[in-house]
Design a protein around this motif. Structure first.
Motif, PDB file in Angstrom:
ATOM      1  N   TRP A 133     -54.140  -1.368  -1.053  1.00  0.00           N
ATOM      2  CA  TRP A 133     -55.060  -2.068  -1.851  1.00  0.00           C
ATOM      3  C   TRP A 133     -56.508  -1.937  -1.449  1.00  0.00           C
ATOM      4  O   TRP A 133     -57.336  -1.745  -2.450  1.00  0.00           O
ATOM      5  CB  TRP A 133     -54.788  -3.735  -1.785  1.00  0.00           C
ATOM      6  CG  TRP A 133     -55.557  -4.584  -2.758  1.00  0.00           C
ATOM      7  CD1 TRP A 133     -56.442  -5.563  -2.498  1.00  0.00           C
ATOM      8  CD2 TRP A 133     -55.342  -4.626  -4.300  1.00  0.00           C
ATOM      9  NE1 TRP A 133     -56.836  -6.338  -3.562  1.00  0.00           N
ATOM     10  CE2 TRP A 133     -56.121  -5.484  -4.731  1.00  0.00           C
ATOM     11  CE3 TRP A 133     -54.519  -3.782  -5.167  1.00  0.00           C
ATOM     12  CZ2 TRP A 133     -56.169  -5.908  -6.054  1.00  0.00           C
ATOM     13  CZ3 TRP A 133     -54.872  -4.070  -6.500  1.00  0.00           C
ATOM     14  CH2 TRP A 133     -55.712  -5.042  -6.929  1.00  0.00           C
ATOM     15  N   ARG A 134     -56.787  -1.618  -0.326  1.00  0.00           N
ATOM     16  CA  ARG A 134     -58.049  -1.366   0.069  1.00  0.00           C
ATOM     17  C   ARG A 134     -58.773  -0.103  -0.351  1.00  0.00           C
ATOM     18  O   ARG A 134     -59.892  -0.068  -0.364  1.00  0.00           O
ATOM     19  CB  ARG A 134     -58.264  -1.501   1.642  1.00  0.00           C
ATOM     20  CG  ARG A 134     -57.652  -0.266   2.382  1.00  0.00           C
ATOM     21  CD  ARG A 134     -57.665  -0.410   3.989  1.00  0.00           C
ATOM     22  NE  ARG A 134     -56.784   0.735   4.675  1.00  0.00           N
ATOM     23  CZ  ARG A 134     -56.782   0.774   6.040  1.00  0.00           C
ATOM     24  NH1 ARG A 134     -57.260  -0.089   6.614  1.00  0.00           N
ATOM     25  NH2 ARG A 134     -55.951   1.498   6.364  1.00  0.00           N
ATOM     26  N   THR A 135     -57.867   0.678  -0.935  1.00  0.00           N
ATOM     27  CA  THR A 135     -58.316   1.888  -1.083  1.00  0.00           C
ATOM     28  C   THR A 135     -58.633   1.835  -2.861  1.00  0.00           C
ATOM     29  O   THR A 135     -59.470   2.876  -3.241  1.00  0.00           O
ATOM     30  CB  THR A 135     -57.185   3.001  -1.304  1.00  0.00           C
ATOM     31  OG1 THR A 135     -56.277   2.757  -1.939  1.00  0.00           O
ATOM     32  CG2 THR A 135     -56.985   3.169   0.367  1.00  0.00           C
ATOM     33  N   VAL A 136     -58.171   0.800  -3.444  1.00  0.00           N
ATOM     34  CA  VAL A 136     -58.415   0.737  -5.017  1.00  0.00           C
ATOM     35  C   VAL A 136     -59.968   0.115  -5.138  1.00  0.00           C
ATOM     36  O   VAL A 136     -60.294  -0.514  -4.232  1.00  0.00           O
ATOM     37  CB  VAL A 136     -57.493  -0.350  -5.586  1.00  0.00           C
ATOM     38  CG1 VAL A 136     -57.818  -0.690  -6.947  1.00  0.00           C
ATOM     39  CG2 VAL A 136     -55.947   0.026  -5.200  1.00  0.00           C
ATOM     40  N   PRO A 137     -60.611   0.905  -6.096  1.00  0.00           N
ATOM     41  CA  PRO A 137     -62.109   0.451  -6.213  1.00  0.00           C
ATOM     42  C   PRO A 137     -62.088  -0.983  -6.591  1.00  0.00           C
ATOM     43  O   PRO A 137     -61.334  -1.704  -7.241  1.00  0.00           O
ATOM     44  CB  PRO A 137     -62.425   1.353  -7.542  1.00  0.00           C
ATOM     45  CG  PRO A 137     -61.607   2.329  -7.249  1.00  0.00           C
ATOM     46  CD  PRO A 137     -60.247   1.969  -6.627  1.00  0.00           C
ATOM     47  N   ALA A 138     -63.310  -1.587  -6.052  1.00  0.00           N
ATOM     48  CA  ALA A 138     -63.645  -3.098  -6.011  1.00  0.00           C
ATOM     49  C   ALA A 138     -63.454  -3.644  -7.799  1.00  0.00           C
ATOM     50  O   ALA A 138     -62.731  -4.392  -7.842  1.00  0.00           O
ATOM     51  CB  ALA A 138     -64.688  -3.415  -5.287  1.00  0.00           C
ATOM     52  N   PRO A 139     -64.108  -2.792  -8.352  1.00  0.00           N
ATOM     53  CA  PRO A 139     -64.102  -3.303  -9.826  1.00  0.00           C
ATOM     54  C   PRO A 139     -62.656  -3.449 -10.429  1.00  0.00           C
ATOM     55  O   PRO A 139     -62.385  -4.221 -11.140  1.00  0.00           O
ATOM     56  CB  PRO A 139     -65.081  -2.360 -10.823  1.00  0.00           C
ATOM     57  CG  PRO A 139     -65.986  -1.831  -9.583  1.00  0.00           C
ATOM     58  CD  PRO A 139     -65.182  -1.688  -8.224  1.00  0.00           C
ATOM     59  N   ARG A 140     -61.862  -2.283  -9.972  1.00  0.00           N
ATOM     60  CA  ARG A 140     -60.310  -2.521 -10.424  1.00  0.00           C
ATOM     61  C   ARG A 140     -59.696  -3.432  -9.621  1.00  0.00           C
ATOM     62  O   ARG A 140     -58.765  -4.247 -10.500  1.00  0.00           O
ATOM     63  CB  ARG A 140     -59.839  -1.027 -10.035  1.00  0.00           C
ATOM     64  CG  ARG A 140     -58.477  -0.997 -10.425  1.00  0.00           C
ATOM     65  CD  ARG A 140     -58.054  -0.957 -11.810  1.00  0.00           C
ATOM     66  NE  ARG A 140     -56.598  -0.514 -12.113  1.00  0.00           N
ATOM     67  CZ  ARG A 140     -56.056  -1.078 -13.343  1.00  0.00           C
ATOM     68  NH1 ARG A 140     -56.523  -1.807 -14.071  1.00  0.00           N
ATOM     69  NH2 ARG A 140     -54.725  -0.829 -13.419  1.00  0.00           N
ATOM     70  N   ARG A 141     -60.112  -3.689  -8.774  1.00  0.00           N
ATOM     71  CA  ARG A 141     -59.467  -5.168  -7.904  1.00  0.00           C
ATOM     72  C   ARG A 141     -59.748  -6.361  -8.884  1.00  0.00           C
ATOM     73  O   ARG A 141     -59.007  -7.285  -9.000  1.00  0.00           O
ATOM     74  CB  ARG A 141     -59.818  -5.272  -6.512  1.00  0.00           C
ATOM     75  CG  ARG A 141     -59.356  -3.997  -5.774  1.00  0.00           C
ATOM     76  CD  ARG A 141     -59.472  -4.199  -4.188  1.00  0.00           C
ATOM     77  NE  ARG A 141     -60.972  -4.496  -3.781  1.00  0.00           N
ATOM     78  CZ  ARG A 141     -61.584  -3.639  -3.011  1.00  0.00           C
ATOM     79  NH1 ARG A 141     -61.116  -2.517  -2.365  1.00  0.00           N
ATOM     80  NH2 ARG A 141     -62.910  -3.953  -2.459  1.00  0.00           N
TER      81      ARG A 141
END
Length: 516
Positions: free
Chosen positions: A73-81
């Motif tokens: 999850w930490r590799t997912v871009p923050a806006p996508r999170r």
């Protein structure tokens, strides 16, 4: 069995209504039928479900899954999170009525408060979605030429969330929405008294994940169980942050255990909140502010008003009016439209209230209310009339939080005396002052005024908005959740220096030249 209200309204049996709501919210029947932990409704005291518990030995495996989910999850871009949290908010909007009703049935809140708690969840999701595009660091001037120094923030790891019964779902959302957009996974240990609302929220989260298109397995996990489950979560070194909401007694245990392994705690603990009433106060507004803050949620909010410090010039006008309001307030089944005060959560809460009142009476306290009401209610349902206790001084029982609708009233002279009395308790969560004097208001919110994390003017101490950081000082634990920059508690900070020159000057003028 069905129950009939004084207004002639026939209510479906609580257990049946709970079952219908759980099914409508998509909660698998296997999780709440045939388990070992009984769930009860404070409305009637009846058992509504038997929930499947997690064993303490299962916590390690859950943490391992959470670590793996975090690493992805930490590799997912923050806006996508943030998109996942947005979809969670949409699920909450679509199921607000059902989830709010379940909060009422399981925690005993009146209908508007149950719905308000879900709205709070929706609001924090909106806040977190915007935050997902604003996770910022600083650029800091470097003393070395050709260098740039900056501050970056990174996901910290699995976040353990331990919640209390009085806000069974909103407090999870304060923590989870921020933790998720910050790139973390979450593990939730709800109160043993309110497991069903937790199951419902987990089901809605899983729906959001499906709409999102999939997320790492174990991104959000639910650990229903007793203190041994909480202890296993608290002790696990793979969980760098534990956010715990509850009593000061619980916080001492959690804080010490987490500190022992050099973890980080966000503690939201006891409150012993006071309001000061000044000579210039608008007494009509003051009366309304006191009534909700002291009696709302049957006095079972961490921000409930527990101490009223009244200037002697308005005491004899305000307190009789307040006693009249207490005597006439509607107490009953929280499902009914006219009810303002529902039941205490259980027998333990009722017994704690009566013990505190007995102590105050023995010390000369003049008590209005406090008795058990609704003889038609089941033996295991505890409805009480809120109590006002007039005292001549702030005795020891006043300095301890009793999680029930008791309002201790004290008479004072000037503002300096009132502030000194206000701050003379171990807790420091929320506070308020009622005044029309600008100087008094500004003094109260200044460094020489309230020592609490929340200080309000002309509103009560209860009912915080999600835009501001929520939390307090002293025995309240010092943690901050929800708005402002509370997101930083769910991340780790790194200071970075980048040398883009061909030189290597050292800081502070240090010289260290070698030839090679």
């Amino acid at each position: 069995m069905a129950t009939k209200s004084e207004a002639g309204i026939v209510h479906k049996p609580v257990a049946q209504e709970v079952a219908d709501l759980l099914q409508s919210l998509g909660v698998p029947e296997a999780s709440w039928h045939g388990g070992t932990r009984a769930a009860r409704s404070p409305i009637t005291g009846e058992i509504t479900a038997h929930v499947v518990e997690a064993e303490a030995s299962a916590v390690s495996g859950a943490v391992a899954r959470s670590v793996a989910a975090f690493e992805a999850w930490r590799t997912v871009p923050a806006p996508r999170r943030g998109e996942l949290v947005r979809l969670l908010g949409e699920e909450l909007r679509a199921h607000k009525t059902a989830l709010g009703r379940l909060v009422t049935l399981e925690a005993g809140k009146i209908v508007s408060e149950g719905l308000g708690e879900v709205q709070e969840m929706i609001d924090i999701c909106d806040f977190a979605v915007g935050l997902s595009r604003q996770l910022y660091g600083l650029t800091i001037a470097s003393e070395r030429p050709g260098h740039r120094m900056m501050e970056t923030w990174h996901p910290v790891g699995p976040v353990g969330i331990i919640t209390a019964f009085n806000f069974p779902v909103a407090v999870w959302s304060w923590n989870a929405a921020l933790a998720l957009v910050c790139g973390n996974s979450v593990l939730w240990k709800p109160s043993e008294k309110t497991p069903l609302t937790a199951l419902a929220v987990q089901a809605l989260f899983e729906r959001a994940v499906t709409a999102f298109g999939g997320a790492p397995e174990g991104l959000s996990q639910l650990l229903i169980g007793g203190a041994e489950v909480g202890a296993a979560l608290t002790d696990d070194v793979r969980v760098p942050v534990i956010s715990a909401t509850g009593s000061t007694r619980m916080g001492r245990i959690v804080g010490e255990r987490v500190a022992r392994r050099f973890g980080r705690s966000i503690l939201e603990l006891g409150g012993n909140n006071a309001a000061i009433v000044c000579p210039s106060a608008d007494l009509d507004l003051t009366l309304r502010g006191i009534a909700f803050a002291a009696m709302g949620t049957a006095g079972q909010r961490c921000t409930s008003l527990r101490r009223l410090i009244v200037n002697e010039s308005v005491y004899d006008t305000l307190v009789p009016r307040l006693a009249k309001a207490y005597a006439s307030v509607s107490i009953g089944d929280p499902r009914e439209a006219g009810t303002l005060i529902g039941p205490l959560i259980d027998a333990e809460a009722y017994e704690g209230m009566q013990k505190a009142l007995e102590t105050a009476r023995a010390a000369g306290g003049r008590i209005h209310g406090g008795e058990r009401v609704r003889a038609d209610a089941a033996a295991d349902a505890y409805y009480v009339r809120p109590a006002i206790v007039e005292l001549d001084e702030q005795i020891d029982v006043v300095k301890h939080e009793t999680f029930a609708p008791i309002l201790y009233v004290l008479r004072v002279g000037g503002l300096p005396e009132a502030i000194k009395l206000h701050n003379d308790v171990p807790q420091g969560l929320s506070s308020s002052i009622f005044t029309s004097d600008l100087r008094e208001a500004e003094t109260f919110v200044s460094a020489e005024g309230s020592d609490c994390g929340i200080a309000n003017v002309n509103i009560g101490p209860s009912g915080a908005e999600i835009g501001g950081a929520f939390g307090g000082e002293k025995e309240t634990g010092g943690g901050r959740e929800s708005g402002s920059d509370a997101w930083k508690a769910y991340m780790r900070r790194a200071t970075n220096t980048i040398n883009y020159s061909r030189q290597l000057p050292l800081a502070q003028g240090v010289s260290f030249d070698v030839e090679g």
